[in-house]
Write an enzyme that holds these catalytic residues in place. Structure first.
Site, PDB file in Angstrom:
ATOM      1  N   LYS A  43      -0.562  14.042   1.489  1.00 16.16           N
ATOM      2  CA  LYS A  43      -1.470  14.237   0.388  1.00 16.16           C
ATOM      3  C   LYS A  43      -2.824  14.688   0.934  1.00 16.16           C
ATOM      4  O   LYS A  43      -3.065  14.502   2.113  1.00 16.16           O
ATOM      5  CB  LYS A  43      -1.616  12.965  -0.424  1.00 16.16           C
ATOM      6  CG  LYS A  43      -2.217  11.820   0.406  1.00 16.16           C
ATOM      7  CD  LYS A  43      -2.736  10.721  -0.445  1.00 16.16           C
ATOM      8  CE  LYS A  43      -4.205  10.931  -0.754  1.00 16.16           C
ATOM      9  NZ  LYS A  43      -4.895   9.698  -1.148  1.00 16.16           N
ATOM     10  N   ASP A  71       4.153  10.524  -1.092  1.00 12.78           N
ATOM     11  CA  ASP A  71       3.291   9.587  -1.801  1.00 12.78           C
ATOM     12  C   ASP A  71       3.680   8.230  -1.243  1.00 12.78           C
ATOM     13  O   ASP A  71       4.743   7.694  -1.576  1.00 12.78           O
ATOM     14  CB  ASP A  71       3.528   9.628  -3.311  1.00 12.78           C
ATOM     15  CG  ASP A  71       2.526   8.730  -4.042  1.00 12.78           C
ATOM     16  OD1 ASP A  71       2.320   7.592  -3.587  1.00 12.78           O
ATOM     17  OD2 ASP A  71       1.957   9.167  -5.050  1.00 12.78           O
ATOM     18  N   HIS A  72       2.849   7.680  -0.374  1.00 13.88           N
ATOM     19  CA  HIS A  72       3.326   6.516   0.392  1.00 13.88           C
ATOM     20  C   HIS A  72       3.592   5.307  -0.501  1.00 13.88           C
ATOM     21  O   HIS A  72       4.293   4.394  -0.103  1.00 13.88           O
ATOM     22  CB  HIS A  72       2.386   6.188   1.555  1.00 13.88           C
ATOM     23  CG  HIS A  72       1.145   5.427   1.175  1.00 13.88           C
ATOM     24  ND1 HIS A  72       0.049   6.019   0.633  1.00 13.88           N
ATOM     25  CD2 HIS A  72       0.848   4.110   1.263  1.00 13.88           C
ATOM     26  CE1 HIS A  72      -0.884   5.107   0.411  1.00 13.88           C
ATOM     27  NE2 HIS A  72      -0.419   3.930   0.772  1.00 13.88           N
ATOM     28  N   GLU A 104      -9.065  -2.358  -4.820  1.00 11.02           N
ATOM     29  CA  GLU A 104      -9.311  -2.440  -3.371  1.00 11.02           C
ATOM     30  C   GLU A 104     -10.653  -3.095  -3.147  1.00 11.02           C
ATOM     31  O   GLU A 104     -11.617  -2.814  -3.861  1.00 11.02           O
ATOM     32  CB  GLU A 104      -9.348  -1.030  -2.770  1.00 11.02           C
ATOM     33  CG  GLU A 104      -8.043  -0.285  -2.886  1.00 11.02           C
ATOM     34  CD  GLU A 104      -8.093   1.009  -2.089  1.00 11.02           C
ATOM     35  OE1 GLU A 104      -7.774   0.965  -0.895  1.00 11.02           O
ATOM     36  OE2 GLU A 104      -8.491   2.042  -2.653  1.00 11.02           O
ATOM     37  N   ASP A 133      -7.811  10.750  -5.466  1.00 11.18           N
ATOM     38  CA  ASP A 133      -7.394   9.897  -4.352  1.00 11.18           C
ATOM     39  C   ASP A 133      -6.296   8.912  -4.769  1.00 11.18           C
ATOM     40  O   ASP A 133      -5.387   8.637  -3.994  1.00 11.18           O
ATOM     41  CB  ASP A 133      -8.622   9.127  -3.828  1.00 11.18           C
ATOM     42  CG  ASP A 133      -8.335   8.360  -2.550  1.00 11.18           C
ATOM     43  OD1 ASP A 133      -7.764   8.965  -1.626  1.00 11.18           O
ATOM     44  OD2 ASP A 133      -8.684   7.164  -2.477  1.00 11.18           O
ATOM     45  N   HIS A 158      -0.724   7.945  -6.731  1.00  7.51           N
ATOM     46  CA  HIS A 158      -0.138   6.605  -6.650  1.00  7.51           C
ATOM     47  C   HIS A 158       0.036   5.950  -8.024  1.00  7.51           C
ATOM     48  O   HIS A 158       1.096   5.424  -8.346  1.00  7.51           O
ATOM     49  CB  HIS A 158      -0.982   5.702  -5.754  1.00  7.51           C
ATOM     50  CG  HIS A 158      -1.280   6.279  -4.395  1.00  7.51           C
ATOM     51  ND1 HIS A 158      -0.376   7.042  -3.705  1.00  7.51           N
ATOM     52  CD2 HIS A 158      -2.378   6.204  -3.598  1.00  7.51           C
ATOM     53  CE1 HIS A 158      -0.899   7.398  -2.539  1.00  7.51           C
ATOM     54  NE2 HIS A 158      -2.115   6.916  -2.456  1.00  7.51           N
TER      55      HIS A 158
HETATM   56  C1  BG6 Z   1      -4.663   6.254   0.126  1.00  7.29           C
HETATM   57  C2  BG6 Z   1      -6.062   6.545  -0.319  1.00  7.29           C
HETATM   58  O1  BG6 Z   1      -3.773   7.241  -0.331  1.00  7.29           O
HETATM   59  O2  BG6 Z   1      -4.253   5.008  -0.380  1.00  7.29           O
HETATM   60  C3  BG6 Z   1      -7.013   5.434   0.118  1.00  7.29           C
HETATM   61  O3  BG6 Z   1      -6.510   7.763   0.237  1.00  7.29           O
HETATM   62  C4  BG6 Z   1      -6.495   4.089  -0.332  1.00  7.29           C
HETATM   63  O4  BG6 Z   1      -8.331   5.643  -0.395  1.00  7.29           O
HETATM   64  C5  BG6 Z   1      -5.036   3.926   0.071  1.00  7.29           C
HETATM   65  O5  BG6 Z   1      -7.281   3.096   0.260  1.00  7.29           O
HETATM   66  C6  BG6 Z   1      -4.451   2.651  -0.483  1.00  7.29           C
HETATM   67  O6  BG6 Z   1      -3.167   2.474   0.050  1.00  7.29           O
HETATM   68  P1  BG6 Z   1      -2.564   1.038   0.282  1.00  7.29           P
HETATM   69  O7  BG6 Z   1      -1.201   1.281   0.815  1.00  7.29           O
HETATM   70  O8  BG6 Z   1      -3.473   0.343   1.246  1.00  7.29           O
HETATM   71  O9  BG6 Z   1      -2.581   0.355  -1.056  1.00  7.29           O
END
Ligand code: BG6
Length: 488
Positions: free
Chosen positions: A152, A181-182, A220, A239, A244
């Protein structure tokens, strides 16, 4: 295990590779999931030889919290799988070198010249690399499968995402393209499908007859983390929301797929994304709220506001918080709003999907009637909980809310990193957990009006929430007056 293959990582010395990718590959390899005939070619623009790259990778593995504890001798063995090439991504030379690396891998371990190209680079390089690989015939599958994994952000708006898709499709078939998209790699996100479609008791309630509304939260506690260069351009909508949160929404709201396979699942996700009522610029005010954090106190320590973070413009209009109300125009969800919110510098890190049910139709006990809630905690404290009312012990009929709680750690297994799952799937050719072209397109369509309104309109009154609080007051108005954001 996947067939013998070469993993080619563009941007192999970058932050993502160092922190996430390389530890994930090492973990998969050490668990024996990659087979013995596997190697990694790092590609960068930096002049380095194989030995220097090997040193870099070993240091990265030793320095990352995500690396599984190496078995004795394993770091040395893993070191032997590593190669490095460098060059200018717009020229031909570097791709010719990659071709040689694939030939060498074939000499070493036989088999076909299978290759997974992982683009872990700044987005401006996606197109030149995709083109370069195509130009030199590396997307051609006659000598082995060839797949392209793209990190991404996939575009920065609808037009640029479409242009990028078109550019990629000049060399690659959609079936070769794996967009990351992790969030889809997270165990508990996949568990959402397991629980919805592996049980009989939830699905009958999963509709407008029983559900009052759904809340999807990704909060977060962290702030900008020195990422101003990227984030000032992106903001929270690009972002987190477009990718997500839209994915979490789609998995929660979609119809049951006919089979657990890539096309069936992605078809259903697209269908529900298409059913979301459009948010043209003129509707944004009534369905979306933006915010930016000001200075505050978190865990007893003072933290700076967004505008005071290094390299952020002093009057930056970039939002760090968004809440949005989605309305789904289909039979299942008509009249059931989905509230999505995400932001930085909120009180804690928690991702949750809460299905909030309607109140019972009639109160026969003293006191008010509460809404039952089925909550999927994506992270941390992964699990599922059901909130309902129970009699409290005693002579009187007094009800109180109680919680039935399933904790994912009951399995006693450590949760895999999302990257290891997604990498393995891409090596196996399973695209189920990768957003397809039309999905990404629809997700961009949904946020386009929001971006236009916020980036084209008058300057916002920022900051409008204090670090360590749950975001701007307007978000409470968005969900209210008879509904409330969950206190997490
Ligand atoms: C990323 C964003 O894709 O996902 C970050 O760029 C964010 O800003 C992160 O902090 C959150 O991922 P996770 O897996 O920590 O919830």
């Amino acid at each position: 295990a996947p067939e013998p293959a070469t993993l080619v990582i563009f941007g192999a010395t970058g932050d993502l590779a160092r922190r996430k990718l390389l530890p994930a590959v090492f973990g998969l390899w050490q668990d024996g999931l990659l087979g013995s005939a596997f190697n990694i070619v790092g590609i960068g623009r930096q002049d380095m030889n194989d030995e220097q790259f090997k040193d870099f990778v070993i240091q990265a593995l030793e320095g990352s919290k995500e690396t599984d504890t190496p078995q004795p001798g394993n770091l040395e063995k893993f070191r032997e799988l590593l190669y490095y090439e460098f060059g200018d991504f717009s020229g031909d030379e570097v791709y010719a070198l990659i071709d040689k690396e694939l030939a060498r891998a074939q000499d070493d371990h036989g088999g076909r010249k299978n290759a997974l190209f992982y683009l872990s680079t700044p987005p401006s390089l996606f197109e030149p690399i995709s083109n370069g690989l195509g130009r030199l015939g590396l997307a051609d599958e006659s000598e082995g499968w060839r797949r392209l994994v793209i990190e991404k952000p996939f575009g920065r708006d609808l037009d640029s995402a479409r242009e990028l898709n078109d550019a990629i499709h000049k060399s690659w078939d959609e079936s070769q393209v794996y967009r990351i998209d992790h969030y889809l790699g997270k165990e508990t996100v996949q568990n959402l499908m397991a629980i919805r479609f592996g049980n009989a008791i939830f699905e009958p309630l999963w509709n407008r007859g029983y559900v009052d509304h759904v809340q999807i939260t990704a909060s977060e506690d962290l702030g900008l983390e020195g990422r101003a260069g990227y984030y000032e351009e992106a903001g929270v909508v690009r972002d987190m929301l477009q990718n997500h949160l839209m994915q979490l929404f789609a998995l929660t709201a979609m119809e049951a797929p006919a089979a657990f396979d890539a096309e069936a699942i992605r078809d259903e996700k697209v269908k529900v994304l298409r059913a979301v009522r459009e948010i043209p610029r003129g509707r944004v005010k009534s369905v979306a709220v933006r915010g930016q954090y000001g200075p505050g106190t978190m865990d007893g320590a003072k933290v700076p506001g967004y505008r005071q973070e290094p390299n952020v413009r002093p009057a930056s209009p970039t939002p760090t918080y968004v809440a949005v109300k989605l309305e789904v125009d289909n039979w299942r969800w008509q009249g059931v709003p989905f509230f999505l919110r995400t932001g930085k510098r909120l009180p804690k890190k928690v991702t949750e999907i809460a299905v909030v049910f309607k109140r019972p139709p009639l109160g026969i006990f003293p006191g008010g009637l509460e809404r039952n809630v089925l909550a999927f905690r994506i992270q941390p404290d992964e699990g599922v909980s059901l909130k309902f009312s129970s009699k409290t012990p005693g002579q009187e009929m007094v009800l109180r809310e109680v919680v039935m709680d399933f904790r994912y750690d009951a399995f006693g297994a450590q949760l895999e990193s999302p990257y290891s799952r997604l990498l393995l799937d891409a090596l196996l050719g399973d695209a189920t957990l990768f957003p397809r072209e039309d999905e990404v397109d629809h997700a961009w369509q949904l946020v386009s009006g929001i971006l236009e309104a916020w980036e084209g309109g008058s300057a916002p009154e920022f900051p409008n929430y204090t670090s360590g609080t749950w975001g701007p007051d307007a978000a409470d108005e968005l969900i209210g007056p008879d509904r409330r954001w969950r206190r997490l």
